[in-house]
Write an enzyme that holds these catalytic residues in place. Structure first.
Site, PDB file in Angstrom:
ATOM      1  N   GLY A  71      47.137  35.960  35.503  1.00  0.00           N
ATOM      2  CA  GLY A  71      45.840  35.235  35.468  1.00  0.00           C
ATOM      3  C   GLY A  71      45.021  35.789  34.144  1.00  0.00           C
ATOM      4  N   ASN A 152      36.892  37.185  43.511  1.00  0.00           N
ATOM      5  CA  ASN A 152      37.788  38.094  44.164  1.00  0.00           C
ATOM      6  C   ASN A 152      36.938  39.457  44.972  1.00  0.00           C
ATOM      7  OD1 ASN A 152      37.017  38.613  41.053  1.00  0.00           O
ATOM      8  ND2 ASN A 152      37.958  40.444  41.563  1.00  0.00           N
ATOM      9  N   GLN A 180      42.418  33.440  42.772  1.00  0.00           N
ATOM     10  CA  GLN A 180      42.459  33.647  44.141  1.00  0.00           C
ATOM     11  C   GLN A 180      42.517  32.673  45.240  1.00  0.00           C
ATOM     12  OE1 GLN A 180      42.133  36.700  45.873  1.00  0.00           O
ATOM     13  NE2 GLN A 180      41.733  38.070  43.962  1.00  0.00           N
ATOM     14  N   THR A 238      61.378  34.865  25.236  1.00  0.00           N
ATOM     15  CA  THR A 238      62.284  34.460  26.405  1.00  0.00           C
ATOM     16  C   THR A 238      61.619  34.547  27.904  1.00  0.00           C
ATOM     17  OG1 THR A 238      64.280  35.271  24.937  1.00  0.00           O
ATOM     18  CG2 THR A 238      64.650  35.386  27.422  1.00  0.00           C
ATOM     19  N   CYS A 328      36.161  54.223  37.321  1.00  0.00           N
ATOM     20  CA  CYS A 328      35.945  54.574  35.816  1.00  0.00           C
ATOM     21  C   CYS A 328      37.392  55.534  35.657  1.00  0.00           C
ATOM     22  CB  CYS A 328      34.867  55.263  35.557  1.00  0.00           C
ATOM     23  SG  CYS A 328      34.725  56.860  36.267  1.00  0.00           S
TER      24      CYS A 328
HETATM   25  C1  LIG Z   1      39.800  36.135  40.200  1.00  0.00           C
HETATM   26  C2  LIG Z   1      40.893  36.830  39.193  1.00  0.00           C
HETATM   27  N1  LIG Z   1      41.129  36.436  38.037  1.00  0.00           N
HETATM   28  C3  LIG Z   1      41.735  37.317  37.290  1.00  0.00           C
HETATM   29  C4  LIG Z   1      42.834  38.220  37.649  1.00  0.00           C
HETATM   30  C5  LIG Z   1      43.753  38.675  36.879  1.00  0.00           C
HETATM   31  O1  LIG Z   1      44.989  38.446  37.199  1.00  0.00           O
HETATM   32  P1  LIG Z   1      46.305  39.259  36.767  1.00  0.00           P
HETATM   33  O2  LIG Z   1      46.146  40.507  37.303  1.00  0.00           O
HETATM   34  O3  LIG Z   1      47.493  38.360  37.312  1.00  0.00           O
HETATM   35  O4  LIG Z   1      46.147  39.302  35.262  1.00  0.00           O
HETATM   36  C6  LIG Z   1      42.504  38.586  39.244  1.00  0.00           C
HETATM   37  C7  LIG Z   1      43.333  39.562  39.706  1.00  0.00           C
HETATM   38  O5  LIG Z   1      43.089  40.825  39.513  1.00  0.00           O
HETATM   39  C8  LIG Z   1      41.678  37.879  40.014  1.00  0.00           C
HETATM   40  O6  LIG Z   1      41.290  38.330  41.159  1.00  0.00           O
END
Ligand SMILES: Cc1ncc(COP(=O)(O)O)c(C=O)c1O
Length: 375
Positions: A71, A152, A180, A238, A328
């Site tokens: 993501g 999320n 999500q 790749t 943190c």
């Molecule tokens: C809403 C949302 N966007 C982006 C991400 C990032 O995805 P990834 O960890 O696969 O890079 C996450 C996951 O943590 C997510 O919940």
């Protein structure tokens, strides 16, 4: 100690059937997909068949699906392409996006791109009038709108169709972080005016480190990574062959059982939402949890006490995995930018419970008993 895993919005367990599908591509089917002999062609076929599966489920063409590392890469790529290749000189986003988007917007702000933030209502929903006003006010160049489909942390759902229409009316580029919802929600890309959408395999019982970027036919962008000709000259390197195969298998399985899984998981969320205040008294919920909300996420807030401040750690010691705000580097919670935005100044302690089809009401009972003991 039996572990209870209520952090499925962070990541999910790999399904053994997905692993089974991936294994041949980690062992005997090891050919480089770019090689022209049969070993290579077999690998290539694995990738192209995965692309077809994913495209069909999302109602688009295989040519619109690009495999990435997840993501974060997909969102970084979309935002950069909108600025570099599509002439956007203005980003509209929200203060409650995932950091994969927010930190990109901040980066581009440092590069001289104007960044505006929509107003977030107390329910956690985007104020669409604020979006319309920001779009209308920018008359010197094109705007990129980047808003997430499901949040999320609180689960709130964006009216993606309507936002697509608003963007269209203003000739804006629309990127939607659908991490999500891909694998958890029926998405029909042919019906939504969205230019970029994203997905990550590990959110729906697929492997980590693999994702997709959907790019609509309406936009044409330059390569994301330069080098070899992989991903139709768009993303060199790749391919993550077994990851790609696993992504498609996991998405296929999630789609096949969507109706029953979503009904079941929704019932778990509802059960926990009923039980928490009944058993613990002063518990409130963040976001539009019983309205336009994803069925996998329930974000609850507890009154701040010495004990509740240590809640995540105490739950961890009891073998219960949940999440709160971002940690943190010392491991202490620094709070959540999402909760701080919708409930500014609150001193309550938020905890995100996120479910999958493997969770049970018995687990919820155990967690509530533990919460009673701790608090
Ligand atoms: C809403 C949302 N966007 C982006 C991400 C990032 O995805 P990834 O960890 O696969 O890079 C996450 C996951 O943590 C997510 O919940």
């Amino acid at each position: 100690m039996q572990r209870i895993y209520f952090d499925n919005a962070a990541t999910t367990a790999l399904d053994p059937k997905v692993l089974e599908e991936m294994l041949p591509f980690l062992t005997e089917k090891f050919g480089n997909p770019s090689s022209i002999y049969s070993y290579g062609r077999e690998s290539k076929m694995g990738i192209e068949s995965a692309r077809k599966t994913v495209a069909k489920i999302l109602h688009t063409k295989p040519g619109n699906i690009f495999f990435t590392s997840g993501g974060t890469e997909s969102s970084n790529t979309a935002i950069r392409a909108a600025i570099r290749d599509l002439g956007c000189n203005h980003i509209i986003t929200s203060p409650i996006e995932h950091h994969a988007t927010l930190h990109c917007a901040e980066y581009w702000a440092h590069q001289g791109i104007k960044v505006s933030y929509v107003t977030i209502l107390p329910t956690g929903h985007v104020d669409l009038d604020s979006l319309r006003n920001l779009l209308a006010a920018h008359t010197e160049g094109r705007t990129l709108v980047t808003l997430m489909h499901a949040n999320n942390e609180i689960g709130n759902l964006l009216p993606i169709q309507e936002v697509g229409e608003i963007c269209k009316a203003h000739d804006a580029v629309f990127h939607c972080d659908t991490v999500q919802t891909v694998g958890h929600y029926p998405i029909d890309l042919s019906q939504i005016n969205v230019h970029f959408a994203t997905g990550a395999g590990h959110k729906f019982h697929g492997p980590k480190g693999v994702g997709i970027l959907y790019i609509s036919d309406e936009v044409s962008i330059k390569p994301m990574i330069n080098g070899g000709g992989q991903e139709r000259n768009m993303r060199a390197g790749t391919e993550n062959l077994y990851g790609i195969v696993g992504f498609a298998k996991a998405l296929q399985m999630a789609t096949e059982t969507y109706e029953q899984d979503s009904t079941y998981i929704r019932s778990l969320k509802r059960y926990m939402a009923e039980q928490l205040p009944q058993q613990l008294g002063d518990v409130s919920f963040n976001g539009d949890w019983d309205g336009q909300s994803l069925y996998t996420v329930l974000n609850a807030s507890f009154p701040k006490t010495e004990k509740s401040e240590m809640l995540l750690m105490s739950l961890d010691m009891a073998g219960i995995c949940v999440s709160g705000g971002s940690a943190c580097s010392s491991g202490a919670s620094v709070g959540s930018h999402v909760i701080n935005c919708i409930d500014p100044g609150s001193d309550r302690v938020p905890v995100r419970f996120s479910f999958c089809k493997h969770n049970t009401t018995a687990e919820i009972d155990t967690v509530i008993e533990k919460l009673k003991e701790i608090l």
